[in-house]
Design an enzyme around this catalytic site. Sequence first.
Site, PDB file in Angstrom:
ATOM      1  N   LYS A   9       0.863  -1.190   0.000  1.00 42.31           N
ATOM      2  CA  LYS A   9       0.000   0.000   0.000  1.00 42.31           C
ATOM      3  C   LYS A   9       0.887   1.223   0.000  1.00 42.31           C
ATOM      4  O   LYS A   9       2.002   1.190   0.511  1.00 42.31           O
ATOM      5  CB  LYS A   9      -0.891   0.019   1.250  1.00 42.31           C
ATOM      6  CG  LYS A   9      -2.156   0.809   1.057  1.00 42.31           C
ATOM      7  CD  LYS A   9      -3.152   0.005   0.254  1.00 42.31           C
ATOM      8  CE  LYS A   9      -4.446   0.729   0.043  1.00 42.31           C
ATOM      9  NZ  LYS A   9      -5.476  -0.174  -0.504  1.00 42.31           N
TER      10      LYS A   9
HETATM   11  P1  NAD Z   1     -13.137   7.354  -3.560  1.00 42.23           P
HETATM   12  O1  NAD Z   1     -12.148   8.418  -3.234  1.00 42.23           O
HETATM   13  O2  NAD Z   1     -13.537   7.141  -4.965  1.00 42.23           O
HETATM   14  O3  NAD Z   1     -14.473   7.589  -2.707  1.00 42.23           O
HETATM   15  C1  NAD Z   1     -14.477   7.761  -1.328  1.00 42.23           C
HETATM   16  C2  NAD Z   1     -15.840   8.271  -0.926  1.00 42.23           C
HETATM   17  O4  NAD Z   1     -15.898   8.393   0.489  1.00 42.23           O
HETATM   18  C3  NAD Z   1     -16.150   9.647  -1.500  1.00 42.23           C
HETATM   19  O5  NAD Z   1     -17.524   9.705  -1.851  1.00 42.23           O
HETATM   20  C4  NAD Z   1     -15.876  10.555  -0.326  1.00 42.23           C
HETATM   21  O6  NAD Z   1     -16.548  11.805  -0.408  1.00 42.23           O
HETATM   22  C5  NAD Z   1     -16.383   9.691   0.814  1.00 42.23           C
HETATM   23  N1  NAD Z   1     -15.912  10.078   2.129  1.00 42.23           N
HETATM   24  C6  NAD Z   1     -14.678  10.477   2.497  1.00 42.23           C
HETATM   25  N2  NAD Z   1     -14.674  10.810   3.791  1.00 42.23           N
HETATM   26  C7  NAD Z   1     -15.928  10.590   4.252  1.00 42.23           C
HETATM   27  C8  NAD Z   1     -16.558  10.734   5.514  1.00 42.23           C
HETATM   28  N3  NAD Z   1     -15.888  11.196   6.576  1.00 42.23           N
HETATM   29  N4  NAD Z   1     -17.874  10.406   5.625  1.00 42.23           N
HETATM   30  C9  NAD Z   1     -18.578   9.959   4.562  1.00 42.23           C
HETATM   31  N5  NAD Z   1     -18.031   9.813   3.353  1.00 42.23           N
HETATM   32  C10 NAD Z   1     -16.725  10.116   3.205  1.00 42.23           C
HETATM   33  O7  NAD Z   1     -12.534   6.035  -2.901  1.00 42.23           O
HETATM   34  P2  NAD Z   1     -12.942   4.531  -3.229  1.00 42.23           P
HETATM   35  O8  NAD Z   1     -11.959   4.012  -4.212  1.00 42.23           O
HETATM   36  O9  NAD Z   1     -14.394   4.441  -3.494  1.00 42.23           O
HETATM   37  O10 NAD Z   1     -12.573   3.835  -1.841  1.00 42.23           O
HETATM   38  C11 NAD Z   1     -13.506   3.762  -0.759  1.00 42.23           C
HETATM   39  C12 NAD Z   1     -13.048   2.678   0.200  1.00 42.23           C
HETATM   40  O11 NAD Z   1     -12.948   1.438  -0.504  1.00 42.23           O
HETATM   41  C13 NAD Z   1     -11.657   2.896   0.815  1.00 42.23           C
HETATM   42  O12 NAD Z   1     -11.646   2.370   2.125  1.00 42.23           O
HETATM   43  C14 NAD Z   1     -10.749   2.062  -0.067  1.00 42.23           C
HETATM   44  O13 NAD Z   1      -9.557   1.667   0.597  1.00 42.23           O
HETATM   45  C15 NAD Z   1     -11.663   0.872  -0.330  1.00 42.23           C
HETATM   46  N6  NAD Z   1     -11.273   0.102  -1.505  1.00 42.23           N
HETATM   47  C16 NAD Z   1     -11.210   0.671  -2.742  1.00 42.23           C
HETATM   48  C17 NAD Z   1     -10.843  -0.100  -3.833  1.00 42.23           C
HETATM   49  C18 NAD Z   1     -10.816   0.462  -5.230  1.00 42.23           C
HETATM   50  O14 NAD Z   1     -10.646  -0.334  -6.189  1.00 42.23           O
HETATM   51  N7  NAD Z   1     -10.980   1.750  -5.439  1.00 42.23           N
HETATM   52  C19 NAD Z   1     -10.525  -1.462  -3.657  1.00 42.23           C
HETATM   53  C20 NAD Z   1     -10.619  -2.022  -2.380  1.00 42.23           C
HETATM   54  C21 NAD Z   1     -11.002  -1.226  -1.312  1.00 42.23           C
END
Ligand code: NAD
Length: 448
Positions: free
Chosen positions: A138
Amino acid sequence: MAEEAPPSGIERRGSGGWDSVLEAEEYQVAPGGEWRSELWRVAVEQFNRAADLLALDQDLRSRLLEPRRSLVVNFPVRMDDGELRSFTGYRVQHALTVGPTKGGIRYAPAVSLGECAALAMWMTYKCALLDLPFGGAKGGVRCDPNRLSDGELERLTRRYASEILPLIGPDVDIPAPDMATGEREMSWFMDTYSQQVGHSTPGIVTGKPIALGGTAGRRVATGLGVVYCLEAVLDRLGWNVDGQRVAIQGFGTVGAVIARELAARGATIVAIADVTSGAQRPDGIEVEDAIAWVGEHRFLRGFRGGEATERQEMLEVPCDVLVPAALECQITADNAPRLDCRLVAEAANGPTTPEADEILHERGIPVIPDVLANAGGVTVSYFEWVQAQQKYLWDEEEVRARLREHLEAGVERVEEAAGRFGVTRRDAAQAVAIRRVGEAARLRAVFP
Ligand code: NAD
């Protein structure tokens, strides 16, 4: 005989000589102290529960717990106003036992070495659980991406990529998108790496646009994977997706896809939230309207498709399935007693603290753990990497079918182990994965 002088910079104190100074508390670093953070604590507690279950010996525990390699970089970026600003970035590779390492890159204000270490460890066990030939990694840059222009983000991405270049490579460590990074950042990353090595290297990252060697289906893979896992677990519980009331925290790459896919399967999305605000509507939010709103305005702020809700409050909205899809440590000892759901599906990494886990377990609320629920992203990243190695492309139908197959096999392993050990799905998932990596570590033994 004259006493030896202390090393420069260390003052002699007390009557015990400088040896005793070095033993003083302020010079001691507790084992694992480098990675100290709330998320590392959560990851270690989860690891220890599973390691106890497997009765792992102490040597293997530390080999499987502590990250193998960590890099911290500080670098300057030229801002649009001409000023130079310094940023700190990280890349942590947790396990090098079974193949190259793999893991996302995030841009967020709280990114730290400890956070990356915890997320890298979860990646190791996610890959092991899903039978993917990777160790976990990471990385990220501590910044507020919402306050950076596109040009600043591009310069930051390119400089960060070149700073961590010595540690990455298509057969060494392959980054991917995570919070606030996506296809655009992966394109800049791939271009920077390719410029440095002198030839186009699509295999250096996954999550690229298709035009640069990305795979069909990667953009939606994590969200779709959550839905496939949810379907498989609900099926075992004798529930249907159709008719479930679902609340989703986070409306980005992952959360918005989950909302769309579940609504298409007949679920009612009763609440959504992002970093700016939330909306709830017991008879269902129009998901396509919310997606269109965010497409135009970037955030949910101002969306009128439901009653406005605070982003924390929405976790307590009455629903059947609660999906944290934003940040870590959102479900805690404080709010766990008030959750009004029947099941939690962890789309985010580390959204539930160990204390909250206990409370949910006592309340009979099952949790589909992150290492299983959100593994669709790394699974399709693996497919993308394989296609880059083979120079052969699969179509979206094939990607989706293989994704479902992988995740259903993962669910099967977790359900079987949970039944056999009589433990939660989280403990079972960790135990299956840790046992697999432990077996590989034992076979490779210790060099030299
Ligand atoms: P992203 O940046 O596209 O979206 C994150 C979302 O969370 C946004 O809508 C943001 O406004 C919201 N957010 C941030 N802080 C917040 C808060 N305090 N309260 C409510 N909403 C809040 O990110 P993503 O890629 O969708 O990732 C989201 C989660 O999924 C993370 O934990 C990430 O590690 C996990 N994840 C993502 C992937 C991937 O392929 N993108 C894979 C595995 C896990």
